[in-house]
Design a protein around this motif. Structure first.
Motif, PDB file in Angstrom:
ATOM      1  N   LEU A  57     -20.021 -62.548 -53.550  1.00  0.00           N
ATOM      2  CA  LEU A  57     -18.531 -61.829 -52.257  1.00  0.00           C
ATOM      3  C   LEU A  57     -19.660 -61.078 -51.150  1.00  0.00           C
ATOM      4  N   SER A  58     -20.917 -60.716 -52.043  1.00  0.00           N
ATOM      5  CA  SER A  58     -22.053 -60.395 -51.199  1.00  0.00           C
ATOM      6  C   SER A  58     -22.243 -61.441 -50.281  1.00  0.00           C
ATOM      7  N   TRP A  67     -19.901 -62.435 -47.537  1.00  0.00           N
ATOM      8  CA  TRP A  67     -20.006 -61.096 -46.148  1.00  0.00           C
ATOM      9  C   TRP A  67     -21.165 -61.423 -45.588  1.00  0.00           C
ATOM     10  N   TRP A  68     -21.655 -61.683 -46.267  1.00  0.00           N
ATOM     11  CA  TRP A  68     -23.230 -60.782 -45.083  1.00  0.00           C
ATOM     12  C   TRP A  68     -23.391 -62.270 -44.255  1.00  0.00           C
ATOM     13  N   THR A  75     -21.039 -62.013 -41.807  1.00  0.00           N
ATOM     14  CA  THR A  75     -21.368 -61.618 -40.225  1.00  0.00           C
ATOM     15  C   THR A  75     -23.032 -61.567 -39.776  1.00  0.00           C
ATOM     16  N   ILE A 127     -14.424 -57.752 -38.702  1.00  0.00           N
ATOM     17  CA  ILE A 127     -15.107 -58.032 -39.724  1.00  0.00           C
ATOM     18  C   ILE A 127     -16.182 -56.469 -40.029  1.00  0.00           C
ATOM     19  N   TYR A 181     -21.739 -55.918 -42.719  1.00  0.00           N
ATOM     20  CA  TYR A 181     -22.754 -56.248 -44.174  1.00  0.00           C
ATOM     21  C   TYR A 181     -23.090 -55.110 -44.394  1.00  0.00           C
ATOM     22  N   SER A 203     -24.255 -53.461 -51.338  1.00  0.00           N
ATOM     23  CA  SER A 203     -23.293 -54.134 -52.122  1.00  0.00           C
ATOM     24  C   SER A 203     -23.591 -55.815 -53.070  1.00  0.00           C
TER      25      SER A 203
END
Length: 97
Positions: A21-22, A25-26, A29, A70, A73, A77
């Motif tokens: 997920l990180s 998400w990165w 972003t 969003i 980041y 995380s």
């Protein structure tokens, strides 16, 4: 041959999910940051593991125009996921001894 204890299995699953997920998400972003050539991909990849001033600047340049609106980041995380994976390896190793 022993089976993996439930706690170790839970740690490894949670750690892998958090890392995955990180990474997603990165990318959500920083893909615009890379796309607009504010940062190269290798420079943006450094933002995956740290939160330097250049990462903050690049995120602020794209912040208002991000289509998904969003949250920015958070590099910690990824480290939380890595810590969970390391803990699962440590608890699995001590369980086998």
């Amino acid at each position: 041959m022993s089976t993996m204890p439930a706690f170790t299995r839970l740690l490894s699953i949670c750690g892998a999910v958090i890392v995955a997920l990180s990474l997603g998400w990165w990318w959500l972003t920083y893909r615009d940051v890379v796309g607009y050539n504010y940062l190269s991909l290798p420079d943006a990849a450094l933002c995956l593991v740290s939160n330097s001033d250049i990462c903050q600047l690049a995120k602020s340049l794209c912040r208002d125009s991000h289509p998904l609106a969003i949250f920015a980041y958070w590099s910690a995380s990824l480290w939380i996921g890595v810590a969970a994976l390391c803990a699962s390896l440590a608890t699995g190793a001590t369980g086998d001894a």
